[in-house]
Motif scaffolding. Structure first.
Motif, PDB file in Angstrom:
ATOM      1  N   GLY A 214       0.814  -1.212   0.000  1.00  0.00           N
ATOM      2  CA  GLY A 214       0.000   0.000   0.000  1.00  0.00           C
ATOM      3  C   GLY A 214       0.847   1.261   0.000  1.00  0.00           C
ATOM      4  N   PHE A 215       1.876   1.288   0.846  1.00  0.00           N
ATOM      5  CA  PHE A 215       2.759   2.461   0.888  1.00  0.00           C
ATOM      6  C   PHE A 215       3.510   2.631  -0.431  1.00  0.00           C
ATOM      7  N   SER A 216       3.885   1.522  -1.057  1.00  0.00           N
ATOM      8  CA  SER A 216       4.654   1.604  -2.307  1.00  0.00           C
ATOM      9  C   SER A 216       3.815   2.143  -3.456  1.00  0.00           C
ATOM     10  N   ASN A 217       2.485   2.115  -3.315  1.00  0.00           N
ATOM     11  CA  ASN A 217       1.603   2.606  -4.378  1.00  0.00           C
ATOM     12  C   ASN A 217       1.370   4.114  -4.335  1.00  0.00           C
ATOM     13  N   VAL A 218       1.889   4.789  -3.304  1.00  0.00           N
ATOM     14  CA  VAL A 218       1.699   6.242  -3.209  1.00  0.00           C
ATOM     15  C   VAL A 218       2.749   6.927  -4.074  1.00  0.00           C
ATOM     16  N   ASN A 225      -6.644   6.573  -3.785  1.00  0.00           N
ATOM     17  CA  ASN A 225      -6.634   5.380  -4.633  1.00  0.00           C
ATOM     18  C   ASN A 225      -6.850   4.133  -3.771  1.00  0.00           C
ATOM     19  N   PRO A 226      -7.819   3.270  -4.116  1.00  0.00           N
ATOM     20  CA  PRO A 226      -8.051   2.053  -3.324  1.00  0.00           C
ATOM     21  C   PRO A 226      -6.822   1.160  -3.208  1.00  0.00           C
ATOM     22  N   ASN A 227      -5.926   1.229  -4.215  1.00  0.00           N
ATOM     23  CA  ASN A 227      -4.685   0.451  -4.144  1.00  0.00           C
ATOM     24  C   ASN A 227      -3.739   0.991  -3.074  1.00  0.00           C
ATOM     25  N   VAL A 228      -4.030   2.188  -2.576  1.00  0.00           N
ATOM     26  CA  VAL A 228      -3.222   2.766  -1.484  1.00  0.00           C
ATOM     27  C   VAL A 228      -3.938   2.525  -0.156  1.00  0.00           C
ATOM     28  N   TRP A 229      -5.069   3.232   0.050  1.00  0.00           N
ATOM     29  CA  TRP A 229      -5.722   3.158   1.362  1.00  0.00           C
ATOM     30  C   TRP A 229      -6.294   1.772   1.636  1.00  0.00           C
ATOM     31  N   GLY A 230      -6.729   1.081   0.598  1.00  0.00           N
ATOM     32  CA  GLY A 230      -7.299  -0.244   0.799  1.00  0.00           C
ATOM     33  C   GLY A 230      -6.268  -1.232   1.329  1.00  0.00           C
ATOM     34  N   SER A 404       9.086   2.988   4.363  1.00  0.00           N
ATOM     35  CA  SER A 404       8.027   3.019   3.355  1.00  0.00           C
ATOM     36  C   SER A 404       7.017   4.119   3.659  1.00  0.00           C
ATOM     37  N   PHE A 405       6.639   4.239   4.939  1.00  0.00           N
ATOM     38  CA  PHE A 405       5.697   5.278   5.339  1.00  0.00           C
ATOM     39  C   PHE A 405       6.287   6.674   5.100  1.00  0.00           C
TER      40      PHE A 405
END
Length: 462
Positions: A214-218, A225-230, A404-405
């Motif tokens: 999730g962190f890598s998708n930011v 984006n659901p790929n992030v927060w989801g 990552s964060f």
């Protein structure tokens, strides 16, 4: 390294070589990514799996190392890890397509995830508490030398030959280290026949994997984006379940009792803030040099190199200073220096002479070398040897999540500020510069926060 036998010293050097090769392999990839994307005709989102895939598998492996280090002998575990790492390197080097290349990278990560935690445990077992800093400083030399030469070596290889030699060129060194290990590696510490916590492995793998993904998708700061927060939400929920399960099972995969030791949890907390600032901030300087100022990647690498060199060369000295003065003295000094270096980078303009970012990064890295290994050693010194595998795995896992964060957070700040300035009519490169300024100011405040947090450290017992 007095006070240990010749064979024990040989064991230490063999493990250091493994850690160095693992870190070198990671730093070689970024420069080569455009060439790999061109050869396999893939886009950036797929290309990022060169680093994301490695990071995810490596992050999943680290909690498991606490069990592996206790369950298997040092020699058997290291030989297996290096054999797997070497196999992955050869698979990647000869990959006929991008899918096989990613598979090779993930196999590499399975072996590479073992080296760092195993190295920490061996050092803690070999050295008394008053000499661990010097030993960790030597490890810091190996760890910091890899990113010093990695980008330059990668750029040179890719410029004159195929990217495949980034894998095939270092494979012989891995095999040589494996051969040396077969004949010279000693077992350090006691072997324990622990029960395998299957549920813990499943929860930690899914929880940490989805959280890191999730962190890598930011990539553009879009948290909607659901790929992030989801994935972050799922990761947090499953990781929380993992923590609950670990504190209620009789034989945990990761003994979280290490967080009951005061200086351990304080050191981990300081490291969380520091990694959030440093990893996120590390992306801003190349953005400034290449996207805003238009310098080449080679110039960008040259700007970063003096800071990387001082970090590598002063790591042993930093370790010795830790043994003499402790983290309560050394860490605030290092963090203050890092703060001033970050402040210099927060004031860069379109016409700043090139030596200014060189100086800012140099000062920033000079401070970092005085705090990174000392804080880690302080954390490990706070726990008994019996819990060292759990302490090493816990510390490394939290560090990876923090990195990552931090990267995701500072990219978000940079993107939001840049977008706001562009909407207000500012030209793109100046809008980007504004975003970089705010990101560096945020990093500077985080470093200053970490400096004040060192006041929580208790004086170590002599």
């Amino acid at each position: 390294m007095q006070g240990i036998t010749r064979r024990e010293r040989g064991t230490l050097y063999i493990l250091m070589a493994g850690v160095f090769l693992s870190f070198l392999n990671q730093t070689l990839m970024n420069t080569a990514l455009p060439s790999i994307m061109h050869e396999f005709n893939i886009n950036t989102s797929l290309g990022q799996w060169m680093t994301n895939g490695y990071m995810l598998v490596n992050g999943v492996m680290v909690p498991l190392t606490a069990f592996l280090i206790q369950r298997f002998k040092t020699r058997d575990l290291y030989l297996s890890a290096m054999a797997i790492f070497s196999l992955g390197t050869l698979v990647a080097g000869f990959a006929p397509n991008y899918g096989v290349l990613i598979l090779g990278r993930m196999v590499q990560a399975i072996g590479g995830g073992v080296f760092g935690p195993l190295m920490n445990v061996v050092v803690m077992n070999l050295f008394a508490s008053d000499r661990r800093g010097a030993a960790m400083g030597m490890i810091g030399l190996a760890l910091n030398f890899a990113p010093t030469i990695g980008p330059t070596l990668s750029g040179t290889i890719v410029s004159y030959t195929s990217w495949r030699w980034l894998f095939l060129g270092i494979a012989p060194f891995m095999i040589v280290d494996l051969i040396f290990a077969i004949f010279n590696l000693e077992n350090i510490g006691d072997q324990q026949f622990l029960k395998f916590d299957f549920l813990g492995v499943v929860l930690s793998s899914i929880g940490l994997g989805t959280l890191l993904y999730g962190f890598s998708n930011v990539g553009n700061g879009d948290w909607s984006n659901p790929n992030v927060w989801g994935f972050i939400l799922i990761g947090l929920l499953i990781t929380s379940s993992f923590i609950f399960q670990q504190t209620h099972t009789k034989v945990p995969l990761l003994n979280l009792k290490v967080f009951g030791y005061h200086n351990f949890w304080v050191s981990v907390l300081i490291n969380v803030v520091l990694m959030t600032a440093l990893y996120g901030g590390a992306l801003m300087l190349p953005l400034y040099l290449q996207s805003v100022r238009g310098f080449s990647p080679m110039i960008s690498g040259m700007v970063l190199m003096p800071g990387a060199i001082v970090t590598a060369l002063l790591s042993p000295t930093s370790g010795k200073l830790y043994d003499q003065y402790g983290a309560r003295v050394l860490a605030p000094i290092g963090l203050t220096i890092t703060f001033f270096g970050t402040m210099i980078l927060a004031t860069l303009s379109m016409h700043t002479p090139i030596w200014v970012p060189v100086l800012g990064q140099f000062i920033r890295q000079l401070g970092l070398v005085l705090v990174s290994m000392p804080i880690q050693t302080e954390a490990f010194n706070a726990v008994p040897l019996a819990l060292m595998p759990d302490a090493s795995a816990s510390f490394t896992t939290v560090r990876q999540i923090s990195a990552s964060f931090g990267t995701a957070t500072l990219i978000t700040i940079y993107s939001l500020v840049s977008l706001q300035k562009e909407r207000a009519g500012m030209v793109t490169h100046l809008a980007q510069l504004s975003g970089i300024h705010v990101a560096f100011w945020t990093a500077a405040m985080l470093v200053l926060t970490a400096a004040f947090m060192t006041l929580l450290l208790r004086k170590r017992e002599v």
